[in-house]
Design an enzyme around this catalytic site. Structure first.
Site, PDB file in Angstrom:
ATOM      1  N   TYR A  28      49.442  66.720  31.542  1.00 59.07           N
ATOM      2  CA  TYR A  28      50.698  67.275  31.862  1.00 59.07           C
ATOM      3  C   TYR A  28      51.709  66.276  31.342  1.00 59.07           C
ATOM      4  O   TYR A  28      52.795  66.918  31.519  1.00 59.07           O
ATOM      5  CB  TYR A  28      50.666  67.269  33.356  1.00 59.07           C
ATOM      6  CG  TYR A  28      49.857  68.395  33.976  1.00 59.07           C
ATOM      7  CD1 TYR A  28      50.409  69.796  34.189  1.00 59.07           C
ATOM      8  CD2 TYR A  28      48.441  68.397  34.257  1.00 59.07           C
ATOM      9  CE1 TYR A  28      49.490  70.695  34.591  1.00 59.07           C
ATOM     10  CE2 TYR A  28      47.716  69.352  34.770  1.00 59.07           C
ATOM     11  CZ  TYR A  28      48.363  70.597  34.913  1.00 59.07           C
ATOM     12  OH  TYR A  28      47.516  71.528  35.247  1.00 59.07           O
TER      13      TYR A  28
ATOM     14  N   ASN B  49      48.661  74.474  44.598  1.00 56.00           N
ATOM     15  CA  ASN B  49      49.657  74.122  43.860  1.00 56.00           C
ATOM     16  C   ASN B  49      50.990  74.311  44.168  1.00 56.00           C
ATOM     17  O   ASN B  49      51.162  75.378  44.767  1.00 56.00           O
ATOM     18  CB  ASN B  49      49.376  74.597  42.351  1.00 56.00           C
ATOM     19  CG  ASN B  49      48.257  73.502  41.561  1.00 56.00           C
ATOM     20  OD1 ASN B  49      48.269  72.349  41.912  1.00 56.00           O
ATOM     21  ND2 ASN B  49      47.494  74.294  40.595  1.00 56.00           N
TER      22      ASN B  49
END
Length: 432
Positions: A252, A150
């Site tokens: 998100y 990530n």
């Protein structure tokens, strides 16, 4: 007879590795994995040893002939590998905690893949990943690199722009949607078809089909069950908002669409030293205590609390599709090449793709409505600048990236955050 497959896992000491190994073991008959190399850095040596021992016990219990090698020599691990899986965390969980705490202290959302926290993680990680890619180019030029590191979209974009490695970015977000909708409608995952538009951790579902019938309206009108990921706060979407959006946001999106509530919650957590990073550190500690137990011979259920559940299922499904040339559709991070017309060709997007053994081809999305396009272009421009700043070490570029991000309200705030982050991350940012 298929040739034996060597797999290298960069970040092999990760708490996620047992799930990946479970997938490799369960698919040994079709994948023919003969050796799995787990590689880590000196600071992850202790965790690597624990994972290595657990891996050997898992292989033994399953009665599989898979050679497990743990090493700190990345080049040895990469040499002649067919698949390289990247799941690294530069600076480990301590730096993640810093990313969150510095962000929240300055009154902005602290998160490991977006905003100021995601930005800092990208700056630390991109140079390391490009270095790994140089080794892959030299030692395993035909290998596929599956990137889970990530922020996956930004890292994948940096690799697409600055190396020749065959890279594809992966996230557990899409597979979680498939699982949730399959459960909600009580059908097999094969009966679920989802149209995704966007970039990593910013994907919109523009249509949802169950056995070929569109069920988008069910969700937009609040008829369907929830589809939240466990580690994302659930404030529930307002159905009138969803109906005018004409799409299903991913978890998100809360950071953008419900910034005030999320920030308020994070400030409370910050005061009590219990942000997401603190929770993850605690879960990780508990997991490694379980992994150490010589009687544990399979992936423990506790791993699902870690927030990355099913990521290895996504990885193994993809490897199977590449390996067996199944031409199946997977949701992946790939080069845009005109797939989403409002974004540049050379950026990374997350969309449905047809997977063949020699290539991965995104399925055309075309134009997107302005209520999606506005946020998508904004965050993508931030990502482009972040990649440029990480590679060049240009502070001005870094400032522009942070200032442009929707979660950071002003250039003054961006400047103060950048100053502190560069100072705290100094040892990881030689380019600056």
């Amino acid at each position: 007879m298929m040739k034996p497959v060597k797999m290298a896992v960069i970040g092999g000491g990760s708490s996620y590795t047992p799930e990946l190994l479970e997938g490799i073991i369960n698919n040994q008959d079709v994948l023919h994995v003969s050796e799995v190399w787990l590689v880590d850095t000196a600071e992850g040596k202790e965790k690597l040893a624990i994972i290595e021992n657990l891996a050997r016990r898992m292989v033994q219990k399953a009665n599989r002939r898979i050679k497990i090698v743990a090493t700190l020599d990345r080049r040895d691990a990469i040499k002649d590998a067919s698949y390289v899986i990247s799941q690294i965390r530069v600076g480990q969980l301590n730096m993640r905690r810093n990313d969150e705490y510095i962000s929240i202290k300055h009154g902005v959302i602290g998160q490991e893949t977006t905003g100021a926290g995601g930005f800092m993680k990208a700056l630390r990680t991109i140079p390391v990943m490009l270095d790994i890619c140089r080794d892959i180019e030299e030692l395993a030029p035909d290998a596929w690199l599956l990137n889970f590191t990530n922020p996956a979209g930004v890292i994948t974009e940096a690799i697409l722009k600055h190396s020749n490695v065959k890279v594809v970015g992966l996230c557990n977000n899409p597979i979680n949607f498939y699982k949730k909708f399959a459960a909600a409608y009580n059908v097999d995952m094969e009966d679920v078809s989802i149209n995704f538009t966007g970039i990593n951790h910013l994907i919109w579902i523009t249509d949802l089909y169950i056995k070929g019938q569109s069920k988008l309206e069910d969700v937009l009108t609040g008829k369907s069950e929830t589809y939240e990921a466990k580690n994302i706060p659930s404030f529930g979407w307002d159905t009138s908002f969803l109906q005018s959006l004409r799409a299903i946001p991913c978890g998100y999106h809360k950071y953008y669409y419900q910034t005030d509530q999320i920030l308020k919650k994070q400030l409370d957590q910050f005061k009590n030293n219990e942000t997401r990073a603190d929770k993850v550190q605690k879960v990780e500690k508990e997991l490694f205590e379980i992994y150490k137990d010589p009687n544990v011979q399979e992936k423990p259920d506790a791993l699902e609390q870690r927030g990355g559940a099913y990521y290895s299922e996504a990885a193994i499904n993809l490897i199977k599709s590449i390996h067996l040339n199944t031409k199946k559709v997977h949701t992946l991070n790939v080069r845009n090449n005109g797939t989403i017309t409002c974004l540049p060709d050379d950026v990374s997007i997350e969309v449905n793709c047809v997977v063949e053994s020699h290539q991965i081809t995104p399925l055309q999305v075309g134009s997107v409505p302005p209520q999606i396009r506005g946020l998508l272009q904004n965050v993508k421009a931030y990502e482009e600048l972040t990649v440029a700043a990480a590679v060049s070490g240009d502070r001005g570029m870094a400032l522009q990236a942070l200032t442009l991000h929707p979660l950071i309200p002003s250039s003054d705030r961006a400047n103060r955050i950048l100053d502190e982050m560069l100072e705290v991350n100094r040892q990881y940012l030689p380019q600056f």
